[in-house]
Structure formats: structure tokens, C-alpha cells
Design a protein around this motif. Structure first.
Motif, PDB file in Angstrom:
ATOM      1  N   LYS A  96      34.278  54.168  78.992  1.00  0.00           N
ATOM      2  CA  LYS A  96      35.497  54.899  78.627  1.00  0.00           C
ATOM      3  C   LYS A  96      35.880  55.938  79.682  1.00  0.00           C
ATOM      4  O   LYS A  96      35.045  56.412  80.446  1.00  0.00           O
ATOM      5  CB  LYS A  96      35.339  55.555  77.263  1.00  0.00           C
ATOM      6  N   ARG A  97      37.158  56.277  79.688  1.00  0.00           N
ATOM      7  CA  ARG A  97      37.697  57.297  80.585  1.00  0.00           C
ATOM      8  C   ARG A  97      37.163  58.655  80.139  1.00  0.00           C
ATOM      9  O   ARG A  97      37.226  58.997  78.964  1.00  0.00           O
ATOM     10  CB  ARG A  97      39.216  57.280  80.531  1.00  0.00           C
ATOM     11  N   ILE A  98      36.661  59.450  81.094  1.00  0.00           N
ATOM     12  CA  ILE A  98      36.086  60.753  80.736  1.00  0.00           C
ATOM     13  C   ILE A  98      36.840  61.928  81.343  1.00  0.00           C
ATOM     14  O   ILE A  98      36.584  63.066  80.982  1.00  0.00           O
ATOM     15  CB  ILE A  98      34.596  60.828  81.129  1.00  0.00           C
ATOM     16  N   GLY A  99      37.739  61.676  82.267  1.00  0.00           N
ATOM     17  CA  GLY A  99      38.481  62.781  82.869  1.00  0.00           C
ATOM     18  C   GLY A  99      39.266  62.338  84.074  1.00  0.00           C
ATOM     19  O   GLY A  99      39.389  61.141  84.346  1.00  0.00           O
ATOM     20  N   GLU A 100      39.781  63.330  84.804  1.00  0.00           N
ATOM     21  CA  GLU A 100      40.560  63.048  86.008  1.00  0.00           C
ATOM     22  C   GLU A 100      40.549  64.259  86.925  1.00  0.00           C
ATOM     23  O   GLU A 100      40.225  65.370  86.513  1.00  0.00           O
ATOM     24  CB  GLU A 100      41.993  62.683  85.654  1.00  0.00           C
TER      25      GLU A 100
ATOM     26  N   GLY B 257      42.546  49.952  92.577  1.00  0.00           N
ATOM     27  CA  GLY B 257      42.116  49.358  91.319  1.00  0.00           C
ATOM     28  C   GLY B 257      40.638  49.056  91.277  1.00  0.00           C
ATOM     29  O   GLY B 257      40.163  48.363  90.385  1.00  0.00           O
ATOM     30  N   LYS B 258      39.892  49.582  92.236  1.00  0.00           N
ATOM     31  CA  LYS B 258      38.447  49.413  92.254  1.00  0.00           C
ATOM     32  C   LYS B 258      37.796  50.728  91.850  1.00  0.00           C
ATOM     33  O   LYS B 258      38.422  51.781  91.867  1.00  0.00           O
ATOM     34  CB  LYS B 258      37.970  49.007  93.650  1.00  0.00           C
ATOM     35  N   TRP B 259      36.534  50.649  91.458  1.00  0.00           N
ATOM     36  CA  TRP B 259      35.793  51.836  91.081  1.00  0.00           C
ATOM     37  C   TRP B 259      34.639  52.024  92.050  1.00  0.00           C
ATOM     38  O   TRP B 259      33.995  51.058  92.468  1.00  0.00           O
ATOM     39  CB  TRP B 259      35.239  51.679  89.662  1.00  0.00           C
ATOM     40  N   VAL B 260      34.393  53.289  92.408  1.00  0.00           N
ATOM     41  CA  VAL B 260      33.248  53.618  93.252  1.00  0.00           C
ATOM     42  C   VAL B 260      32.321  54.548  92.486  1.00  0.00           C
ATOM     43  O   VAL B 260      32.740  55.287  91.603  1.00  0.00           O
ATOM     44  CB  VAL B 260      33.665  54.270  94.591  1.00  0.00           C
TER      45      VAL B 260
ATOM     46  N   THR C 296      43.486  61.109  89.765  1.00  0.00           N
ATOM     47  CA  THR C 296      42.469  60.063  89.911  1.00  0.00           C
ATOM     48  C   THR C 296      41.509  60.146  88.727  1.00  0.00           C
ATOM     49  O   THR C 296      41.017  61.216  88.399  1.00  0.00           O
ATOM     50  CB  THR C 296      41.699  60.228  91.238  1.00  0.00           C
ATOM     51  N   GLU C 297      41.232  59.020  88.095  1.00  0.00           N
ATOM     52  CA  GLU C 297      40.475  59.010  86.844  1.00  0.00           C
ATOM     53  C   GLU C 297      38.975  58.815  87.054  1.00  0.00           C
ATOM     54  O   GLU C 297      38.551  58.124  87.978  1.00  0.00           O
ATOM     55  CB  GLU C 297      41.009  57.899  85.936  1.00  0.00           C
ATOM     56  N   TYR C 298      38.198  59.424  86.134  1.00  0.00           N
ATOM     57  CA  TYR C 298      36.744  59.280  86.083  1.00  0.00           C
ATOM     58  C   TYR C 298      36.390  58.434  84.861  1.00  0.00           C
ATOM     59  O   TYR C 298      37.016  58.572  83.806  1.00  0.00           O
ATOM     60  CB  TYR C 298      36.040  60.626  85.912  1.00  0.00           C
ATOM     61  N   PHE C 299      35.345  57.616  84.996  1.00  0.00           N
ATOM     62  CA  PHE C 299      34.900  56.753  83.909  1.00  0.00           C
ATOM     63  C   PHE C 299      33.386  56.785  83.780  1.00  0.00           C
ATOM     64  O   PHE C 299      32.682  57.048  84.753  1.00  0.00           O
ATOM     65  CB  PHE C 299      35.336  55.300  84.162  1.00  0.00           C
TER      66      PHE C 299
ATOM     67  N   ALA D 106      31.833  56.814  87.491  1.00  0.00           N
ATOM     68  CA  ALA D 106      32.663  55.948  88.327  1.00  0.00           C
ATOM     69  C   ALA D 106      34.003  56.635  88.546  1.00  0.00           C
ATOM     70  O   ALA D 106      34.544  57.282  87.653  1.00  0.00           O
ATOM     71  CB  ALA D 106      32.875  54.600  87.646  1.00  0.00           C
ATOM     72  N   VAL D 107      34.539  56.490  89.748  1.00  0.00           N
ATOM     73  CA  VAL D 107      35.834  57.070  90.104  1.00  0.00           C
ATOM     74  C   VAL D 107      36.764  55.919  90.486  1.00  0.00           C
ATOM     75  O   VAL D 107      36.404  55.062  91.293  1.00  0.00           O
ATOM     76  CB  VAL D 107      35.707  58.057  91.283  1.00  0.00           C
TER      77      VAL D 107
END
Length: 145
Positions: free
Chosen positions: A50-54, A99-102, A78-81, A93-94
Motif C-alpha cells: 500500500k501507498r504510505i506517503g509522498e 512507473g518503476k519502483w526503486v 513522488t509516492e512511497y510504498f 519502495a519509491v
């Protein structure tokens, strides 16, 4: 001769401008009071939780000061997950623009900044309520005497 030296000295003072810029040791994001170093390691879609912040703020390039959910690499928004199966205390994950996560790995607690009081007032609100409650109890006790 003195006038020429004085003029040259003033010209040097006025034209000699210094440039100051901060060089960051590593790219980072800040979430929930923790600093995470952004790695090159990609996180696959199926592990994204789930999304946790930005990102909400950018650090000051001159002083290095930052507060709240900040990043020296990613733009605001930019969103954090969460990463499934991994605690957010160690890794998040950022989402990159593509559209990719690092992966971002926990490094340390973020330093205190007074603006954090405005971005996350909840702990301080509880402390104020406790102090008010104790004050009311003392007033009630004193009024009975």
C-alpha cells in the motif's frame, strides 16, 4: 597611487563572488522521521504494497536542512510504498517517473527541524492535552481546600 590601490581593492571585493552548493553523499528520501538511501535496485510490481506517503518538501541546497517527507532526488508528489514481506523500518519502495519502483534502505533517524512540529503536531498535541489535564486536576484539588 593610493586611489588606484583602493579602487582595485574595491573592484576585487565587488567582483569576487563565491559560489556555494551542497554535494549530497547519497540520494535519499525521508518518510515518517526516517532517512532512507535510494538504491538502484528495482522492486517488482508484485511486491508493491500500500501507498504510505509522498515527497512533500525539498532540502535546502545551501544548508542541507530538510523537514517532513523530503527528498534530494525526487520531485514533490513522488509516492512511497510498502514492500510486501519487508518492514518499513528497514526498506520502502519509491515510485520513479517511469512507473518503476526503486528500493530505499533505512540509514538513520532524520534530524530534528522546528518545521516538523507543524507537519506532524500529533505527539505534541497529546503532550499539551496531558499537561492541561494535569493542570485541571490540580485546580480542582486546590478549589476543594
Amino acid at each position: 597611487m593610493k586611489k588606484i590601490i583602493l579602487i582595485l581593492f574595491l573592484m576585487i571585493l565587488l567582483t569576487n563572488s563565491s559560489v556555494q552548493a551542497l554535494s549530497w553523499a547519497y540520494p535519499f528520501v525521508v518518510w515518517s522521521g526516517n532517512v532512507y538511501e535510494v538504491t538502484d535496485e528495482e522492486v517488482i510490481d508484485s511486491l508493491i504494497g500500500k501507498r504510505i506517503g509522498e515527497v512533500k518538501t525539498k532540502p535546502n541546497d545551501m544548508t542541507g536542512d530538510f523537514y517532513g517527507n523530503a527528498s534530494n532526488l525526487f520531485p514533490r508528489g513522488t509516492e512511497y510504498f510498502e514492500i510486501s514481506g519487508i518492514s518499513t523500518d528497514t526498506t520502502i519502495a519509491v515510485k520513479e517517473e517511469k512507473g518503476k519502483w526503486v528500493k530505499a534502505v533505512y540509514v538513520k533517524k532524520a534530524p530534528f527541524h522546528w518545521m516538523n512540529l507543524l507537519t506532524n503536531p500529533f505527539p505534541y498535541l497529546i503532550l499539551i492535552l496531558i499537561v492541561l489535564f494535569i493542570g485541571l486536576l490540580k485546580m480542582k484539588k486546590n478549589s476543594k481546600k
